[in-house]
Design an enzyme around this catalytic site. Structure first.
Site, PDB file in Angstrom:
ATOM      1  N   ASP A 155      17.699 -23.868  -4.258  1.00  5.86           N
ATOM      2  CA  ASP A 155      17.013 -23.131  -5.028  1.00  5.86           C
ATOM      3  C   ASP A 155      17.461 -22.111  -3.667  1.00  5.86           C
ATOM      4  O   ASP A 155      17.905 -22.156  -2.737  1.00  5.86           O
ATOM      5  CB  ASP A 155      15.984 -23.070  -5.746  1.00  5.86           C
ATOM      6  CG  ASP A 155      14.837 -22.835  -4.477  1.00  5.86           C
ATOM      7  OD1 ASP A 155      14.942 -22.259  -3.556  1.00  5.86           O
ATOM      8  OD2 ASP A 155      13.255 -22.738  -5.052  1.00  5.86           O
TER       9      ASP A 155
ATOM     10  N   ASP B 228      13.393 -29.984 -12.523  1.00  9.11           N
ATOM     11  CA  ASP B 228      13.061 -29.687 -11.505  1.00  9.11           C
ATOM     12  C   ASP B 228      11.673 -29.834 -11.686  1.00  9.11           C
ATOM     13  O   ASP B 228      11.023 -28.766 -12.628  1.00  9.11           O
ATOM     14  CB  ASP B 228      13.762 -29.118 -10.586  1.00  9.11           C
ATOM     15  CG  ASP B 228      13.025 -28.248 -10.727  1.00  9.11           C
ATOM     16  OD1 ASP B 228      13.539 -26.772 -10.980  1.00  9.11           O
ATOM     17  OD2 ASP B 228      12.025 -27.429 -10.013  1.00  9.11           O
TER      18      ASP B 228
ATOM     19  N   CYS C  83       4.652 -50.399 -17.183  1.00  6.01           N
ATOM     20  CA  CYS C  83       5.394 -49.562 -16.244  1.00  6.01           C
ATOM     21  C   CYS C  83       6.229 -50.886 -14.812  1.00  6.01           C
ATOM     22  O   CYS C  83       5.761 -52.083 -14.626  1.00  6.01           O
ATOM     23  CB  CYS C  83       4.828 -48.531 -15.487  1.00  6.01           C
ATOM     24  SG  CYS C  83       5.890 -47.823 -14.218  1.00  6.01           S
TER      25      CYS C  83
ATOM     26  N   CYS D  92       7.707 -50.300 -12.240  1.00  8.64           N
ATOM     27  CA  CYS D  92       7.725 -49.527 -10.800  1.00  8.64           C
ATOM     28  C   CYS D  92       7.158 -50.622  -9.903  1.00  8.64           C
ATOM     29  O   CYS D  92       5.903 -51.022 -10.219  1.00  8.64           O
ATOM     30  CB  CYS D  92       6.801 -48.439 -10.890  1.00  8.64           C
ATOM     31  SG  CYS D  92       4.912 -47.733 -10.658  1.00  8.64           S
TER      32      CYS D  92
ATOM     33  N   CYS E 263       3.102 -50.542  -9.965  1.00  6.99           N
ATOM     34  CA  CYS E 263       2.420 -51.160 -10.957  1.00  6.99           C
ATOM     35  C   CYS E 263       2.708 -52.695 -10.614  1.00  6.99           C
ATOM     36  O   CYS E 263       2.472 -53.352 -11.828  1.00  6.99           O
ATOM     37  CB  CYS E 263       3.177 -50.444 -12.279  1.00  6.99           C
ATOM     38  SG  CYS E 263       2.215 -48.911 -13.335  1.00  6.99           S
TER      39      CYS E 263
ATOM     40  N   HIS F 108       5.209 -43.815  -8.827  1.00  3.56           N
ATOM     41  CA  HIS F 108       4.800 -43.945 -10.232  1.00  3.56           C
ATOM     42  C   HIS F 108       5.005 -42.954 -11.027  1.00  3.56           C
ATOM     43  O   HIS F 108       5.834 -43.251 -11.989  1.00  3.56           O
ATOM     44  CB  HIS F 108       2.699 -44.589 -10.351  1.00  3.56           C
ATOM     45  CG  HIS F 108       3.225 -44.748 -11.669  1.00  3.56           C
ATOM     46  ND1 HIS F 108       3.490 -45.601 -12.970  1.00  3.56           N
ATOM     47  CD2 HIS F 108       2.362 -43.817 -12.759  1.00  3.56           C
ATOM     48  CE1 HIS F 108       3.046 -45.615 -13.777  1.00  3.56           C
ATOM     49  NE2 HIS F 108       3.062 -43.925 -13.998  1.00  3.56           N
TER      50      HIS F 108
END
Lengths: 374, 374
Positions: free
Chosen positions: B93, B266, B304, B306, B309, B335
């Site tokens: 930014d 974002d 999930c 991930c 998990c 996660h």
């Protein structure tokens, strides 16, 4: 037998030995350094990161887990290995060291210790039986007897009393020990008195244990005195059992301990100083926040091949610490653990090659141990 | 051209579109969510962890890097990618949002903004030229124009003034933009006024940019008003350029934004709430410290896949948070980012399969958006 020590080789020039510790969760090459995971996590690390740096066994603390989240919860979770996702061996201490360190918050009797939690002040009781039960619930591969660690300095009278209690409690721990897949180690006390060290070892040997902790060292005494005590204590222990020097983890002490016949070590030092931004390198200690690192685009240690040194500069890690970013202490923790674990790999190789004294001298010269210390 | 947007497919039933953003550091599939790495690190994550969860681009903040460690140091390090060990695309930014958020610590003139650092109170100056120079030194793939973000609510008069300044400053940024391997995006302002949004977009189009930020939304207004503004703004933007809704990152807003034609997002939300122990799951929000999780040995989200998990229980993660262990917030951060990045993968697939409205309805019903919100 939960744990079997296999002696591979004895060094011809020192008392160092190469071995293998067979446990239900795998084989450990000794001499070994055990990273500390006090609260069921080696601070800031995942199990995968520990494996990547070749950690073969970790230590966890019964006192802390007993208070939070509680042994029963961990038992329900399927044991400590499953709870924390670590499938390699775990050694748990007995909580004795922490409970005795509570000072005015604890009261000792022959039965055990009544103490107040450092977390919320609640009252609890720990005894040889209770410490063994808790470790039974945790399911660690190696469990430690509930002992009384003698502070430094201590009178002979006090040291004798603590030694005698440690022996009586060790027998009670053995009585309470029920799981065949766990090995119970006794702990040698005896303070800084040669004959008391010998007596403690002899009494524990009579009870019989598959391995021995050496407690009450690295508690404030000068290092030469610690080495002297090791020189007295280790010849009293059997050659076919592992010897674990508790709470020791500076590079110089690891090397000196191995040369005196120690097989196992643990310490919070590498992880604790890492979180404060201090790293061990092959040329000595580096304090990453120092201004001299601001524009230093070299790795922490140019001889190191850890994840941190392969990918990040001192300047970046310093920035992370100045900005209080978590990645900073992750990177220094990885480096310090890798540094000690790699040092132990080199130590084992040196024992194989009969070159341990040369490794020691080279390491100390480069590290600058005359000048500084952790 | 530093960045080229390739339109792959337009949804038949919504304004959503599937695209590819070609950059010097790789190709990004859009719509995309960009994790935020404010201080040259996505808090608590390594680049490898971000890659494992399929993060294709991250955002970093010019204001923070300008103050610490300084753009010149990052230039010396070889640019931001190399400094932080991230070889995929980066968007920075302009620092405008942060500088304007400083309130009494900043003074605005046509030339730029004089402000006091939130770190040490030192005085600095930021302008369109300076913001562009700093981003030139950082070497990010996409840089943003230095704009004035209108707060909510704002009068029409103030909003017009901010819009006009944003246009003039955008032209100055384009003038200062020198690197062919960086794309400069303009930022549409105009507050909550339909005609001002249209005017801002028109004026930026006249200057000419390869992509457009949509600023001044998600600044406190009700979500329906934000969606209304998107409905006005996006049709004013060209179909062959990417559209980036700045600072938006709750799951519902991502889906609603995509359906209105947004390509990039974002937000610090997933990482920030993760560090406080709040996780997004397919059935809604979970506050991990709640007592109900103490003996819950299921993963955070049973649907999930991930790292967290696959390997850890709610009970363990709750323990880590109660014990203030860093691994806890690492696991929840992994996660939450995985959850949002995977949601975006599903969104892209749904656009391919013309089933985005169904995905939206299914997701909202399970997530319980009528009942709760982040």
């Amino acid at each position: 037998m939960a744990v079997r020590y296999e002696l591979i080789k004895e060094c011809k020039r020192t008392k160092a030995r190469l071995g293998r510790l067979h446990t239900p969760h795998g084989v450990i090459d000794t001499p070994v350094f055990m990273p500390v995971g006090t609260q069921a996590t080696v601070k800031a690390m995942t199990p995968e990161e520990l494996k990547e740096m070749n950690a073969e066994i970790i230590l966890s603390n019964t006192y802390h887990l007993f208070l939070r989240p509680g042994a029963e919860l961990i038992r329900e979770a399927g044991g400590l290995h499953r709870f924390m996702n670590w499938d390699r061996p775990i050694l748990t201490d007995s909580g004795g060291f922490q409970v005795f360190s509570l000072g005015p918050l604890r009261k000792i009797s022959e039965d055990g210790v009544t103490f107040k939690s450092h977390l919320d002040g609640s009252t609890h009781f720990m005894s040889p039986e209770r410490a063994t039960e808790v470790q039974t619930a945790l399911g660690s591969d190696i469990i430690m007897a509930f002992d009384e660690c003698t502070p430094y300095p201590s009178t002979r009278e006090y040291t004798v009393a603590a030694l005698e209690r440690t022996t009586r409690w060790a027998a009670r721990c053995k009585e309470a020990h029920i799981r065949d897949d766990q090995a119970l180690f006794g702990i040698v006390q005896g303070g800084m008195y040669k004959d008391l060290r010998e007596r403690s070892a002899r009494e524990l040997l009579e009870i019989g244990f598959p391995g021995f902790g050496i407690g009450g060292l690295s508690v404030g005494e000068p290092k030469p005195l610690m080495y002297e005590m090791l020189d007295y204590t280790i010849p009293c222990l059997p050659g076919d059992k592992p010897r674990y020097l508790m709470g020791v983890g500076s590079p110089d002490c690891l090397i000196e301990g191995v040369m005196r016949g120690v097989d196992m070590f643990d310490c919070v030092l590498p992880t604790r100083i890492a979180r404060n931004g201090t790293v061990m390198t092959s040329s000595g200690r580096v304090v990453i926040k120092n201004a001299e690192n601001a524009r230093d685009f070299r790795p922490l240690d140019e001889e190191c091949t850890c994840y941190t040194c392969r990918n990040y500069s001192r300047a970046y890690i310093r920035h992370l610490f100045k900005a209080e970013e978590i990645l900073g202490l992750r990177l220094t923790t990885i480096h310090n653990l890798y540094f000690l674990l790699t040092l132990m790999t080199k130590v084992r190789r040196a024992i194989t090659e009969d070159s341990l004294p040369e490794l020691r001298n080279d390491f100390f010269a480069k590290y600058g141990y005359e000048l500084e210390d952790f």
